[in-house]
Motif scaffolding. Structure first.
Motif, PDB file in Angstrom:
ATOM      1  N   SER A  70       0.794   3.885   1.494  1.00 10.60           N
ATOM      2  CA  SER A  70       0.977   4.496   2.816  1.00 10.60           C
ATOM      3  C   SER A  70       2.224   3.984   3.530  1.00 10.60           C
ATOM      4  CB  SER A  70      -0.255   4.250   3.689  1.00 10.60           C
ATOM      5  OG  SER A  70      -0.404   2.870   3.957  1.00 10.60           O
ATOM      6  N   LYS A 125      -2.039   4.315  -5.426  1.00 14.83           N
ATOM      7  CA  LYS A 125      -2.596   3.590  -4.287  1.00 14.83           C
ATOM      8  C   LYS A 125      -1.657   2.492  -3.795  1.00 14.83           C
ATOM      9  CE  LYS A 125      -7.331   4.369  -5.748  1.00 14.83           C
ATOM     10  NZ  LYS A 125      -8.514   3.753  -6.341  1.00 14.83           N
ATOM     11  N   ALA A 175       5.215   6.423   3.980  1.00 13.19           N
ATOM     12  CA  ALA A 175       5.244   7.416   5.051  1.00 13.19           C
ATOM     13  C   ALA A 175       5.322   6.796   6.439  1.00 13.19           C
ATOM     14  CB  ALA A 175       3.996   8.286   4.970  1.00 13.19           C
ATOM     15  N   SER A 176       5.062   5.513   6.541  1.00 14.08           N
ATOM     16  CA  SER A 176       4.963   4.895   7.864  1.00 14.08           C
ATOM     17  C   SER A 176       6.248   4.245   8.364  1.00 14.08           C
ATOM     18  CB  SER A 176       3.841   3.854   7.873  1.00 14.08           C
ATOM     19  OG  SER A 176       4.157   2.786   7.009  1.00 14.08           O
ATOM     20  N   ASP A 204       0.871  -1.163   0.000  1.00 20.98           N
ATOM     21  CA  ASP A 204       0.000   0.000   0.000  1.00 20.98           C
ATOM     22  C   ASP A 204       0.914   1.220   0.000  1.00 20.98           C
ATOM     23  OD1 ASP A 204      -1.650   2.177   1.693  1.00 20.98           O
ATOM     24  OD2 ASP A 204      -3.006   0.827   0.605  1.00 20.98           O
TER      25      ASP A 204
END
Length: 82
Positions: A23, A53, A26-27, A21
């Motif tokens: 995201s 995405k 950034a994690s 994913d």
């Protein structure tokens, strides 16, 4: 077997290393560093104009795909009829 990543981009399943994913960028410091190095080495490619995405890591490149990681993972387990 092939996997359609979105737009007109299709890769060989044998080149696939991982699907994440978007995201994850950034994690995690590690993933952020990995992507930053790929950008520096000019090994990234955005597919289409849509918001990415997922990140698709292959042997040679990191693709920003507009298709969700869940959908891409399903496609990775199904042969693409050409």
């Amino acid at each position: 077997m092939f996997i359609h990543l979105g737009g007109e981009k299709i890769i060989r399943a044998s080149e696939l290393i991982a699907i994440f994913d978007v995201s994850i960028e950034a994690s995690s410091k590690i993933s952020k560093g990995f992507v930053a190095q790929a950008v520096k080495d000019k090994r990234t490619e955005a597919i289409g104009e849509e918001e990415p995405k997922s990140l698709v890591v292959t042997v040679d490149k990191v693709y920003y795909s507009p298709i969700s990681s869940a959908t891409l993972k399903k496609r990775a387990h199904q042969p693409l009829a050409l």
